[in-house]
Design an enzyme around this catalytic site. Structure first.
Site, short mmCIF file in Angstrom:
data_model
loop_
_atom_site.label_atom_id
_atom_site.label_comp_id
_atom_site.label_asym_id
_atom_site.label_seq_id
_atom_site.Cartn_x
_atom_site.Cartn_y
_atom_site.Cartn_z
N CYS A 85 0.83 -1.19 -0.18
CA CYS A 85 -0.03 -0.08 0.01
C CYS A 85 0.74 1.30 0.07
O CYS A 85 0.43 2.41 -0.33
CB CYS A 85 -0.84 0.16 1.13
SG CYS A 85 -2.21 -1.36 1.12
N HIS A 322 -9.23 3.09 -2.69
CA HIS A 322 -7.95 2.49 -2.21
C HIS A 322 -7.08 1.45 -3.32
O HIS A 322 -7.27 0.41 -3.11
CB HIS A 322 -7.75 2.10 -0.79
CG HIS A 322 -6.47 1.86 -0.38
ND1 HIS A 322 -5.10 1.83 -0.78
CD2 HIS A 322 -6.21 1.04 0.86
CE1 HIS A 322 -4.19 1.73 -0.13
NE2 HIS A 322 -4.69 0.92 0.80
#
Length: 369
Positions: A85, A322
């Site tokens: 991430c 995301h």
């Protein structure tokens, strides 16, 4: 580090399986690379390299494939970065470190919709994800890990609901036009919506029975890309930009990976002598409302109170989505819009940070120049 971000763009962000369900990584990244290169055409500098973060793509060096698809020329190389991430922000830090006398285009891309299924040789079924740690170490999925963070730091459901509502409200109120490159006929993010307190309160726990984290308090799996242009500070003389003051990547307890931005930001501040009070805008990848509230609390910030106006002021991943490999570059793009495009004074500071599966954090401090 002596490098400056002089352009920043992104695609709209789509929920996986919906807006961009048929688009590959290069389909998403190429239009943004081409747009950023066009934004910088007047500088007269060659593109030295393309660095793109990516987590779940097909391999084959997504950055090089995307650079070719963008028409940047066969002489422009590419490298793909996987720091989960934090990949997009890690790619920006690597680009700032490596730029020499031209431009580096750095960012990230994720097409969760078209990510291949992976199967160990001889196995009957694909596996869900690769391990973030070796055997014998904690390796929780992100939802339960965020729930553990909420328990440890006493982040209650009402505070999480309030933060998620604010993220969506801010995204709905924001104008992203200048930073968005339309893709497949879409020019707006898919997910932001008005959230009612009563609706959020009725949602059940999503990861742990009796827990506080629900689907409404979690960032969705998403598709998207974001790219910035980086040039050496020594070649300045062009448009306003964001100088990278310092960056850091750190490890933390893999059982609580969401905590990673805290030590990463603390390291950046130690390196620069700056304090959080000096920072005008803080953009964090909002993996979960509980995770953001734990991190901001750990840094001594009141995200729902006195410090709220400068934390993700245009909303964040809870509202926008995301796209794992891209989100770290999305927050830099948001900083660029919030500080450079808005005409913030020279010397204004902005901070970007992300948590990383496996127990890591990445952060960067920028200054308007």
């Amino acid at each position: 580090m002596s490098a400056v971000v002089v352009a920043a763009r992104r695609t709209p962000i789509g929920t996986a399986g919906h807006a961009f369900k048929g688009l590959t990584c290069e389909d998403l990244a190429a239009p943004v690379l081409a747009a950023v290169a066009a934004d910088c055409a007047g500088l007269g500098l060659p593109v030295e390299d393309v660095l793109l973060g990516n987590c779940m793509g097909p391999g084959g060096n997504v950055a090089r494939v995307s650079a070719l698809a963008a028409g940047l020329g066969t002489e422009v190389p590419g490298a793909t970065v996987d720091r989960q991430c934090g990949s997009g922000l890690a790619a920006v830090l690597l680009g700032a470190r490596g730029v020499q006398d031209g431009l580096v285009l750095a960012g990230g891309v994720e097409s969760a919709s078209t990510a291949p299924l992976r199967t160990h040789r001889g196995a009957a079924e694909p596996y869900g994800r690769a391990p973030f740690t070796p055997r014998g170490h904690p390796d929780p999925d992100m939802g339960p890990a965020a729930e553990a963070l909420a328990v440890k730091y006493a982040i209650g459901r009402e505070h999480q609901d309030a933060y998620a509502r604010r993220s969506h409200a801010r995204a709905l109120a924001a104008d992203f036009t200048a930073e968005i490159v339309p893709v497949a006929g879409r020019a707006a993010d898919q997910r932001p919506r008005p959230l009612r307190a009563g609706t959020l309160a009725r949602l059940p726990a999503a990861f742990v029975p009796g827990g506080t984290i629900t689907a409404g308090l979690s960032s969705p799996v998403s598709d998207g890309a974001a790219v910035v242009a980086i040039l050496p500070a020594a070649s300045r003389g062009g448009p306003p930009g964001l100088r990278l003051v310092a960056g850091a990547v750190v490890g933390c307890d893999p059982e609580l990976p969401g905590w990673g931005p805290v030590p990463a930001i603390e390291r950046v501040l130690r390196r620069t002598g700056a304090s959080l009070g000096d920072v005008a805008v803080i953009e964090l990848v909002e993996a979960f409302a509980a995770q953001v509230l734990a991190v901001t609390g750990g840094l001594g910030l009141d995200a729902l109170g006195a410090d709220g106006d400068r934390i993700c002021p245009g909303g964040g991943s809870l509202a926008l989505g995301h796209p794992w490999g891209a989100s770290g570059a999305v927050v830099v793009t948001r900083l660029f819009t919030g500080l450079v495009r808005s005409g913030a004074p020279r010397g204004t500071l902005g901070l970007a940070g992300a948590a990383v599966g496996g127990g890591m954090g990445v952060a960067a401090l920028f200054e308007v120049v």
